[in-house]
Design an enzyme around this catalytic site. Structure first.
Site, PDB file in Angstrom:
ATOM      1  N   SER A  49      39.347 113.114  35.596  1.00  0.00           N
ATOM      2  CA  SER A  49      38.580 112.246  36.490  1.00  0.00           C
ATOM      3  C   SER A  49      38.161 112.979  37.768  1.00  0.00           C
ATOM      4  O   SER A  49      37.567 114.044  37.674  1.00  0.00           O
ATOM      5  CB  SER A  49      39.408 110.999  36.767  1.00  0.00           C
ATOM      6  OG  SER A  49      38.549 109.937  37.032  1.00  0.00           O
ATOM      7  N   HIS A  66      39.800 105.389  30.025  1.00  0.00           N
ATOM      8  CA  HIS A  66      39.879 106.494  30.982  1.00  0.00           C
ATOM      9  C   HIS A  66      41.342 106.913  31.169  1.00  0.00           C
ATOM     10  O   HIS A  66      42.132 106.160  31.747  1.00  0.00           O
ATOM     11  CB  HIS A  66      39.309 105.912  32.290  1.00  0.00           C
ATOM     12  CG  HIS A  66      39.083 106.887  33.379  1.00  0.00           C
ATOM     13  ND1 HIS A  66      38.106 107.846  33.313  1.00  0.00           N
ATOM     14  CD2 HIS A  66      39.687 107.040  34.587  1.00  0.00           C
ATOM     15  CE1 HIS A  66      38.111 108.543  34.439  1.00  0.00           C
ATOM     16  NE2 HIS A  66      39.064 108.078  35.223  1.00  0.00           N
TER      17      HIS A  66
HETATM   18  C1  GCU Z   1      36.655 106.264  40.433  1.00  0.00           C
HETATM   19  C2  GCU Z   1      35.422 107.098  40.702  1.00  0.00           C
HETATM   20  C3  GCU Z   1      35.245 108.211  39.668  1.00  0.00           C
HETATM   21  C4  GCU Z   1      36.529 109.005  39.523  1.00  0.00           C
HETATM   22  C5  GCU Z   1      37.683 108.073  39.259  1.00  0.00           C
HETATM   23  C6  GCU Z   1      39.046 108.756  39.219  1.00  0.00           C
HETATM   24  O1  GCU Z   1      36.463 105.526  39.265  1.00  0.00           O
HETATM   25  O2  GCU Z   1      34.314 106.244  40.729  1.00  0.00           O
HETATM   26  O3  GCU Z   1      34.196 109.078  40.053  1.00  0.00           O
HETATM   27  O4  GCU Z   1      36.382 109.965  38.521  1.00  0.00           O
HETATM   28  O5  GCU Z   1      37.765 107.116  40.284  1.00  0.00           O
HETATM   29  O6  GCU Z   1      39.221 109.822  39.778  1.00  0.00           O
HETATM   30  O7  GCU Z   1      39.964 108.169  38.642  1.00  0.00           O
END
Ligand code: GCU
Length: 410
Positions: A249, A391
């Site tokens: 992420s 995710h």
């Molecule tokens: C949020 C953000 C993302 C990121 C994520 C994370 O969802 O919008 O860009 O990748 O956090 O780091 O878990």
């Protein structure tokens, strides 16, 4: 077909309905092999000497900001070491990596090194979100110190031990002959916007005023990964020429940028990095530049937000971040339910970077059909999969990363 035509075709194919992942904005990608002055890059040498530096400058000045050099007084102290981790599978070592003489700025690196080894071993290195103690149920892993916690966001609640253990398949990684090392990203730069007075920005910038190209937090976390690699270079049990950098992420955006800024990283893994990581910005599918700059302005340099809602005016796109990894192996992974990170856009950044790998005489992922869920693809030095589910980083992902790394780091 000419290169331009191929790129247009790619753009059109990329917007054909892919029911599982929804529609995206029509777009045309910039050609990674086209210099700003219009010349076409025709050789490895020209890529290395001219185009790559031009792209690095683009990403530095407009997206991540300019990172400083190494720390003023980088030094290491082993805080704890034991050969008994995971029932004797590995040696655990916890190391304080200090950036300044007074040790006001440091991170604590947690390392596991497989005991069953003949010589130096390859390693995975990645930052973690919730603290080293939250990556495992190993009770000997230290909690963040009070002193360290005082630098984190006000009101920060320390996560439970093993809270993110499902993301770190240590025993699997170790039993496949790899060391693994991690640190909490807040140690380097606490993840909230306080005007860059906390974390290594304060140490490295001193009283210098910030400008629109000053480094943001992703750049700081990537800098921290490089300092860990500096340390790994001193560890005899590790083959520091075989370190894979990995992140999930926001930390996947970070591993990509670390792979670009520090070519000592032998292999780069982006797990669900999404917007401003592997996902093509021009698709404007899921998170957009405008949305990310609104929620997380401190991740980037100030210039980046000027592209919010105007992605088609960006002189680059994220396939060129992948291209900066070339000719080293790169793996981009997505999750089927992670629409916010745009799995299709993540896939197409590999396809968009393939011409640069080609320049090095290497095959790459070029199919304009997005692979099925859980149908991993490895072509040349590029790897990809879309895991079923949300995710996250799970054992399915690690199995793919270890088998990809086996091809190049063993
Ligand atoms: C949020 C953000 C993302 C990121 C994520 C994370 O969802 O919008 O860009 O990748 O956090 O780091 O878990």
């Amino acid at each position: 077909m000419s290169k331009t035509l191929r790129l247009i075709a790619l753009a059109i194919l990329a917007v054909l309905p892919i029911s599982a992942f929804g529609q995206a904005n029509p777009y045309e990608l910039p050609d990674p092999l086209r210099m700003e002055d219009g010349r076409l890059v025709r050789s490895k040498r020209q890529w290395i000497k001219e185009r790559r530096p031009e792209l690095m400058e683009m990403f530095r000045s407009r997206m991540f900001g300019r990172e400083p050099g190494t720390a003023p007084d980088l030094h290491f102290e082993v805080l704890e070491e034991s050969p008994d981790a995971f029932g004797g599978l590995a040696t655990r070592r916890q190391v304080k990596i200090s950036f300044d003489k007074d040790e006001n700025y440091y991170l604590v690196l947690l390392m596991y090194i497989p005991n069953n080894r003949k010589g130096p071993v390859p390693a995975f290195l990645g930052a973690n979100f919730k603290g080293n103690h939250a990556t495992t149920d190993d009770p000997a892993v230290m909690m963040p110190s009070k002193e360290k916690l005082a630098t984190y966001q006000p009101g920060y609640v320390v996560p439970d031990r093993n809270a993110n253990g499902h993301r770190w398949s240590y025993e699997y990684i170790l039993s496949h002959g790899y060391a693994v090392a991690t640190f909490c990203y807040h140690d380097v730069d606490p993840d909230y916007h306080d005007g860059f007075h906390n974390g290594v920005h304060k140490l490295m910038d001193g009283d210098n005023p910030r400008d629109n190209e000053s480094w943001g937090s992703i750049s700081a976390w990537a800098w921290g990964l490089s300092r860990c690699l500096d340390y790994l270079e001193t560890v005899k049990a590790i083959d520091s020429r075989k370190v894979a950098v990995i992140g999930h992420s926001r930390l996947g955006k970070t591993s990509l940028w670390a792979g670009a800024t520090d070519q000592r990283f032998a292999l780069v893994i982006s797990n669900d990095s999404g917007c401003s990581g592997a996902a093509i910005a021009r698709r404007k599918h899921g998170e957009t530049v405008e949305a990310i700059c609104r929620s997380f302005p401190h991740w980037f340099c100030a210039n980046y937000s000027s592209y919010g809602g105007k992605e088609e005016t960006m002189p680059w796109d994220q396939h060129e971040l992948i291209a900066l990894i070339a000719p080293r192996p790169v793996y981009v992974a997505s999750a089927s339910e992670d629409d916010w990170a745009d799995p299709v856009g993540e896939y197409f950044s590999l396809v968009g970077a393939a011409p640069v790998y080609r320049l090095f005489g290497l095959d790459g992922i070029t199919s304009t059909t997005v692979p099925e869920i859980e149908n991993p693809v490895v072509v040349g030095r590029m790897g990809h999969h879309i895991r079923r589910g949300a995710h996250n980083v799970l054992i399915y992902d690690w199995e793919r990363y270890v088998s990809f790394a086996d091809r190049f780091l063993k």
